[in-house]
Design a protein around this motif. Structure first.
Motif, PDB file in Angstrom:
ATOM      1  N   ASP A 107      -0.334  -6.254   2.982  1.00  0.00           N
ATOM      2  CA  ASP A 107       0.869  -6.938   3.448  1.00  0.00           C
ATOM      3  C   ASP A 107       2.167  -6.305   2.949  1.00  0.00           C
ATOM      4  OD1 ASP A 107       1.223  -9.067   5.332  1.00  0.00           O
ATOM      5  OD2 ASP A 107       2.289 -10.179   3.782  1.00  0.00           O
ATOM      6  N   LEU A 108       2.073  -5.091   2.383  1.00  0.00           N
ATOM      7  CA  LEU A 108       3.277  -4.432   1.876  1.00  0.00           C
ATOM      8  C   LEU A 108       3.454  -3.016   2.422  1.00  0.00           C
ATOM      9  CD1 LEU A 108       3.226  -5.622  -1.847  1.00  0.00           C
ATOM     10  CD2 LEU A 108       4.901  -6.274  -0.103  1.00  0.00           C
ATOM     11  N   ILE A 109       2.444  -2.154   2.255  1.00  0.00           N
ATOM     12  CA  ILE A 109       2.555  -0.760   2.696  1.00  0.00           C
ATOM     13  C   ILE A 109       1.343  -0.392   3.552  1.00  0.00           C
ATOM     14  CG2 ILE A 109       2.789   1.635   1.980  1.00  0.00           C
ATOM     15  CD1 ILE A 109       3.890   0.675  -0.678  1.00  0.00           C
ATOM     16  N   PRO A 110       1.564   0.020   4.800  1.00  0.00           N
ATOM     17  CA  PRO A 110       0.435   0.401   5.654  1.00  0.00           C
ATOM     18  C   PRO A 110      -0.192   1.724   5.235  1.00  0.00           C
ATOM     19  CG  PRO A 110       2.513   0.822   6.776  1.00  0.00           C
ATOM     20  CD  PRO A 110       2.854   0.109   5.499  1.00  0.00           C
ATOM     21  N   ALA A 111      -1.507   1.812   5.368  1.00  0.00           N
ATOM     22  CA  ALA A 111      -2.203   3.073   5.108  1.00  0.00           C
ATOM     23  C   ALA A 111      -1.882   4.058   6.233  1.00  0.00           C
ATOM     24  CB  ALA A 111      -3.708   2.839   5.030  1.00  0.00           C
ATOM     25  N   ASP A 112      -1.530   5.272   5.857  1.00  0.00           N
ATOM     26  CA  ASP A 112      -1.199   6.302   6.836  1.00  0.00           C
ATOM     27  C   ASP A 112      -1.709   7.650   6.326  1.00  0.00           C
ATOM     28  OD1 ASP A 112      -0.115   7.726   8.950  1.00  0.00           O
ATOM     29  OD2 ASP A 112       1.902   7.791   8.076  1.00  0.00           O
ATOM     30  N   PRO A 113      -2.683   8.279   7.025  1.00  0.00           N
ATOM     31  CA  PRO A 113      -3.246   7.858   8.308  1.00  0.00           C
ATOM     32  C   PRO A 113      -4.227   6.701   8.154  1.00  0.00           C
ATOM     33  CG  PRO A 113      -4.397   9.794   7.516  1.00  0.00           C
ATOM     34  CD  PRO A 113      -3.270   9.548   6.554  1.00  0.00           C
ATOM     35  N   GLN A 114      -4.497   6.035   9.248  1.00  0.00           N
ATOM     36  CA  GLN A 114      -5.486   4.958   9.254  1.00  0.00           C
ATOM     37  C   GLN A 114      -6.833   5.572   9.636  1.00  0.00           C
ATOM     38  OE1 GLN A 114      -7.516   2.123   8.485  1.00  0.00           O
ATOM     39  NE2 GLN A 114      -5.338   1.706   8.144  1.00  0.00           N
ATOM     40  N   ASN A 115      -7.668   5.796   8.629  1.00  0.00           N
ATOM     41  CA  ASN A 115      -8.871   6.616   8.839  1.00  0.00           C
ATOM     42  C   ASN A 115     -10.167   5.893   8.485  1.00  0.00           C
ATOM     43  OD1 ASN A 115      -8.621   6.515   6.071  1.00  0.00           O
ATOM     44  ND2 ASN A 115      -8.780   8.708   5.736  1.00  0.00           N
ATOM     45  N   ALA A 116     -10.171   4.562   8.549  1.00  0.00           N
ATOM     46  CA  ALA A 116     -11.391   3.811   8.237  1.00  0.00           C
ATOM     47  C   ALA A 116     -12.498   4.173   9.217  1.00  0.00           C
ATOM     48  CB  ALA A 116     -11.115   2.313   8.283  1.00  0.00           C
ATOM     49  N   LYS A 117     -13.714   4.229   8.709  1.00  0.00           N
ATOM     50  CA  LYS A 117     -14.873   4.519   9.556  1.00  0.00           C
ATOM     51  C   LYS A 117     -15.343   3.260  10.269  1.00  0.00           C
ATOM     52  CE  LYS A 117     -16.444   8.434   6.787  1.00  0.00           C
ATOM     53  NZ  LYS A 117     -17.558   9.031   6.010  1.00  0.00           N
TER      54      LYS A 117
ATOM     55  N   ASP B 157       3.678  -3.277  10.858  1.00  0.00           N
ATOM     56  CA  ASP B 157       3.345  -1.842  10.982  1.00  0.00           C
ATOM     57  C   ASP B 157       1.942  -1.512  10.493  1.00  0.00           C
ATOM     58  OD1 ASP B 157       5.943  -1.393  11.957  1.00  0.00           O
ATOM     59  OD2 ASP B 157       6.724  -1.083   9.922  1.00  0.00           O
ATOM     60  N   GLY B 158       1.014  -2.471  10.629  1.00  0.00           N
ATOM     61  CA  GLY B 158      -0.371  -2.214  10.230  1.00  0.00           C
ATOM     62  C   GLY B 158      -0.621  -2.322   8.750  1.00  0.00           C
ATOM     63  N   ASN B 159       0.251  -3.063   8.024  1.00  0.00           N
ATOM     64  CA  ASN B 159       0.074  -3.126   6.573  1.00  0.00           C
ATOM     65  C   ASN B 159      -0.999  -4.110   6.118  1.00  0.00           C
ATOM     66  OD1 ASN B 159       1.382  -5.601   6.854  1.00  0.00           O
ATOM     67  ND2 ASN B 159       3.227  -4.994   5.720  1.00  0.00           N
ATOM     68  N   ARG B 160      -1.795  -4.592   7.081  1.00  0.00           N
ATOM     69  CA  ARG B 160      -2.974  -5.372   6.706  1.00  0.00           C
ATOM     70  C   ARG B 160      -4.261  -4.679   7.142  1.00  0.00           C
ATOM     71  NH1 ARG B 160      -1.634 -11.824   7.701  1.00  0.00           N
ATOM     72  NH2 ARG B 160       0.339 -11.878   6.539  1.00  0.00           N
ATOM     73  N   LYS B 161      -4.144  -3.453   7.566  1.00  0.00           N
ATOM     74  CA  LYS B 161      -5.321  -2.682   7.948  1.00  0.00           C
ATOM     75  C   LYS B 161      -5.962  -2.064   6.707  1.00  0.00           C
ATOM     76  CE  LYS B 161      -4.085  -1.519  12.713  1.00  0.00           C
ATOM     77  NZ  LYS B 161      -3.893  -0.417  13.687  1.00  0.00           N
ATOM     78  N   SER B 162      -7.150  -1.546   6.910  1.00  0.00           N
ATOM     79  CA  SER B 162      -7.940  -0.983   5.820  1.00  0.00           C
ATOM     80  C   SER B 162      -7.149   0.041   5.006  1.00  0.00           C
ATOM     81  CB  SER B 162      -9.189  -0.321   6.399  1.00  0.00           C
ATOM     82  OG  SER B 162      -9.873   0.407   5.415  1.00  0.00           O
ATOM     83  N   ALA B 163      -7.314  -0.044   3.680  1.00  0.00           N
ATOM     84  CA  ALA B 163      -6.738   0.868   2.685  1.00  0.00           C
ATOM     85  C   ALA B 163      -5.253   0.650   2.446  1.00  0.00           C
ATOM     86  CB  ALA B 163      -6.987   2.329   3.044  1.00  0.00           C
TER      87      ALA B 163
END
Length: 275
Positions: A183-193, A173-179
């Motif tokens: 690998d545990l909790i996805p950042a929501d919203p995903q707002n990296a520049k 669910d995107g838990n390796r994306k910025s912020a």
């Protein structure tokens, strides 16, 4: 009587001539500034204004108890994880602390760095930007355990080029994306520049409650050492990492660390306030 008007004409003509020169000069300067703006070139005054507030504390921040961890000119207070000195592979560039990419991932470069002091309840604030395809992270509550890498004991605020790095498509669910809490909790919203732009970050740790904010929005919130935390870790790749489950150790405190993952990444305006 005929001579006086001639004097009057000359005294008027000289100021008008000077006004014409001034008007022309101002017009030329304005056009030059517009040309620079259209070309994406900042004027010197803008550059001075942009850099004036970098890596400094305002009077208000000082009153509030903020501590500057990087002054933009030296690496004082920082050292390699598991080392006594500051490692090669990290440099200061344009007022930012930069890890120089080795192209070999975690296998190359100077390694992760940590700040000398341990922190318990705090708010950490900084800015980061990443190169194309870049990967890095911010560790907190890290223990320095001989023979163990930093990530075995410390939660990680992920830093990533979401558009290019394959990690963005891995995990769940995107838990390796910025912020994200890596690998545990996805950042929501995903707002990296986009790559090359600075991202503003805040990490709050207070009596087990952890909050990640990025670019002004709360993107992750969780609670350490709870049954929910232990269950989440037990269902992850960290399940057998006792020091990770007990992040901060017995004293519930640890180091702030910056990750060398083999890519060019920049950090600046690094400051912390004890809570």
């Amino acid at each position: 009587m005929k001579y006086l008007p001639k004097i009057k004409k000359k005294t008027i003509a000289l100021p008008l001539f000077l006004l014409g020169v001034i008007f022309t000069g101002c017009k030329d300067q304005k056009e030059a500034n517009n040309d620079n703006e259209n070309a994406g070139i900042e004027t010197n005054s803008e550059e001075v204004e942009d850099k004036a507030g970098l890596n400094t504390l305002s009077a208000k921040e000082k009153e509030e108890g903020w501590q500057l961890l990087f002054d933009g000119e030296s690496t004082e207070g920082w050292r390699g994880y598991g080392k006594e000195s500051f490692p090669d592979g990290w440099v200061i560039e344009d007022g930012a602390l930069k890890v120089q990419g080795s192209g070999a991932g975690e296998a190359g470069g100077g390694g992760d760095i940590i700040y000398k002091d341990e922190f318990k309840d705090f708010e950490l604030s900084l800015e980061w930007k990443v190169s194309e395809g870049g990967n890095s992270g911010i560790f907190y509550l890290a223990e320095e355990i001989e023979g163990e890498p930093i990530y075995t004991s410390a939660p990680e605020f992920q830093i990533l080029d979401n558009e290019r790095h394959p990690d963005a498509r891995l995990g769940k669910d995107g838990n390796r994306k910025s912020a994200s809490l890596y690998d545990l909790i996805p950042a929501d919203p995903q707002n990296a520049k986009p790559v090359g732009d600075w991202n503003e970050v805040s990490i709050i740790v207070y009596r087990g409650t952890v909050i990640h904010t990025q670019n002004g929005e709360t993107v992750v919130e969780y609670h350490l050492w709870t049954d929910e935390w232990k269950e989440m870790v037990a269902n992850s790749k960290f399940k057998d990492w006792e020091n990770f489950v007990n992040a901060g150790g017995d004293d519930k405190k640890g180091y702030i660390g910056l990750q060398d993952h083999g890519d060019d990444v920049w950090f600046r305006n690094i400051k912390i306030k004890k809570l």
